[in-house]
Scaffold this motif. Structure first.
Motif, mmCIF file in Angstrom:
data_model
loop_
_atom_site.group_PDB
_atom_site.id
_atom_site.type_symbol
_atom_site.label_atom_id
_atom_site.label_comp_id
_atom_site.label_asym_id
_atom_site.label_seq_id
_atom_site.Cartn_x
_atom_site.Cartn_y
_atom_site.Cartn_z
ATOM 1 N N ASP A 222 -0.480 5.099 9.522
ATOM 2 C CA ASP A 222 -1.834 5.243 10.084
ATOM 3 C C ASP A 222 -2.664 6.214 9.240
ATOM 4 O O ASP A 222 -3.176 7.202 9.752
ATOM 5 C CB ASP A 222 -1.698 5.763 11.531
ATOM 6 C CG ASP A 222 -3.023 5.746 12.287
ATOM 7 O OD1 ASP A 222 -3.994 5.126 11.802
ATOM 8 O OD2 ASP A 222 -3.092 6.369 13.358
ATOM 9 N N ASN A 227 -7.015 11.194 9.578
ATOM 10 C CA ASN A 227 -5.648 11.731 9.607
ATOM 11 C C ASN A 227 -5.319 12.496 8.330
ATOM 12 O O ASN A 227 -4.168 12.840 8.081
ATOM 13 C CB ASN A 227 -4.636 10.618 9.842
ATOM 14 C CG ASN A 227 -4.629 10.181 11.309
ATOM 15 O OD1 ASN A 227 -4.983 10.956 12.188
ATOM 16 N ND2 ASN A 227 -4.236 8.948 11.563
ATOM 17 N N ASP A 242 -0.876 13.106 12.345
ATOM 18 C CA ASP A 242 -0.655 11.900 13.144
ATOM 19 C C ASP A 242 0.550 11.127 12.607
ATOM 20 O O ASP A 242 0.420 10.055 12.020
ATOM 21 C CB ASP A 242 -1.913 11.036 13.153
ATOM 22 C CG ASP A 242 -1.833 9.949 14.203
ATOM 23 O OD1 ASP A 242 -0.802 9.876 14.901
ATOM 24 O OD2 ASP A 242 -2.787 9.167 14.328
HETATM 25 MG MG MG Z 1 -2.540 7.209 14.958
#
Ligand code: MG
Ligand code: GN1
Length: 369
Positions: A222, A227, A242
């Motif tokens: 992700d 992030n 994350d």
């Molecule tokens: Mg995520």
């Protein structure tokens, strides 16, 4: 349980000063808590893991433990030679030595350290920011490339296997409620057509795996723009956060997902589709940042599928949003009923923009990879 009661079950020194919602993830609930004593301050992130998505929180925490132990050791080893202090959050245990806490409703909570004096931007700030995101992702891939994959359990099996999302979508369209939502608007029917036109493309990466062309590595899962933590003082990337989806997968899933997110400065919630374009300057900057390091571990076959990954993951996310919209928005958090429909429109517009720039994107990748 009240947040202030809950956080005190974790072993954090000092007195709680504040605890507030933080960040806008689509899945988990995230809070920032600040603790102080007479001479120090500790900032931590408290998160409730979404049980509907992550069914086995203990398994997620075990993965995080493996990942953080491995990366903290490597980061320490390479600290002397690094051009910056790379960071990785650390797990904070409960007072009775557990990595997460199950509350009276059965929800799982965990606490990790906050990467201090750093910002995660929801929209790409410009080419330098994009280049830093590329450098951070490549550094992350380097950090985990010798992590034993068998030590990680896949938290969401099939997470980036696009044909599975296609099956799920077909299943939803076959339900009465799904069909009703689909037929309720021209826009929904247009998006369904968009999916039909790309059905044959969906298995492109799975087929390459099946032919033995591409191998699994440890991926982030992700790596979207928010992030990546950027140091407030130096402007350099300092950490990837994350980490729940870190698991065996293709580097392509990360490469594609990062470009999908970073090269769309309008963001995932834009209402004006005319503002959604795949920005080639940001693409070039990201690729420079990523490929400068990743060149060392990419194979020729890997290189051949980089463009496809950008198109595919964008298509996939659009389809995931659309399927969830048709299913009544049960997966991605929403604030209004049409939100997932609009998110799907944005990703599909972005996908078209990527398709229109195929030759240029391939050229950029080829000259740098
Ligand atoms: Mg995520
Ligand atoms: C979800 O929770 P968040 O916002 O970090 C999703 C990603 C999507 C992203 C799109 C576990 O991530 O796959 O790319 O939304 N995570 C999961 O914003 O499904």
């Amino acid at each position: 349980m009240e947040l202030s009661v809950l956080i005190h079950k974790f072993d954090i020194p000092g007195r709680l000063v504040t605890i507030n919602p933080n960040g806008g993830g689509n899945i988990n609930d995230t809070y920032l808590a600040i603790f102080r004593n007479t001479f120090d301050e500790r900032q931590v992130i408290l998160q409730r893991m979404n049980r509907a998505v992550f069914e086995n929180p203990q398994q997620i925490m075990a993965n995080l433990r493996v990942l953080t132990v491995h990366t903290h050791r490597k980061l320490e080893e390479e600290a002397e030679q690094s051009d910056r202090v790379w960071q990785m959050p650390k797990l904070i245990q409960t007072r009775d030595g557990k990595d997460c806490l199950i509350d009276d409703r059965g929800d799982a909570w965990r606490v990790i350290t906050k990467i201090a004096s750093a910002t995660a931007f929801n929209e790409t700030q410009g080419p330098e920011h994009a280049a830093e995101c590329g450098a951070v992702l490549a550094h992350f891939h380097g950090l985990v490339n010798d992590l034993d994959q068998t030590e990680l359990t896949d938290p969401l099996p099939g997470f980036h296997i696009t044909p599975r999302y296609l099956e799920k979508y077909d299943g939803t369209v076959a339900t009465v409620a799904g069909r009703e939502r689909l037929n309720a608007s021209m826009e929904a029917r247009r998006l369904a057509k968009f999916i039909e036109d790309r059905r044959a493309f969906a298995p492109v990466l799975q087929q390459a795996i099946a032919r033995g062309e591409l191998q699994l590595h440890v991926m982030h899962g992700d790596p979207k723009v928010n992030n990546v933590m950027i140091d407030d003082f130096t402007g350099k990337g300092t950490a990837m956060i994350d980490l729940d989806t870190v698991s065996p997968g293709l580097l392509h899933y990360d490469f594609g997902d990062a470009l999908r997110s970073i090269c769309n400065p309008a963001g995932e919630e834009e209402l004006n589709l005319n503002k959604v374009v795949f920005d080639m300057d940001l693409c070039l900057a990201f690729c420079k940042g990523y490929l400068a390091q990743a060149r060392a571990f990419l194979t020729d076959a890997d290189r051949r599928y980089l463009y496809d990954s950008v198109r595919l993951i964008t298509f996939e996310l659009g389809m995931r949003f659309f399927q969830d919209y048709l299913a009544g928005s049960v997966y991605f958090k929403t604030r209004h009923p049409e939100q997932n429909l609009n998110r799907a429109r944005v990703q599909f517009r972005l996908c078209e923009s990527i398709e229109a720039r195929e030759r240029m994107i391939r050229e950029q990748i080829n000259t740098l990879a």
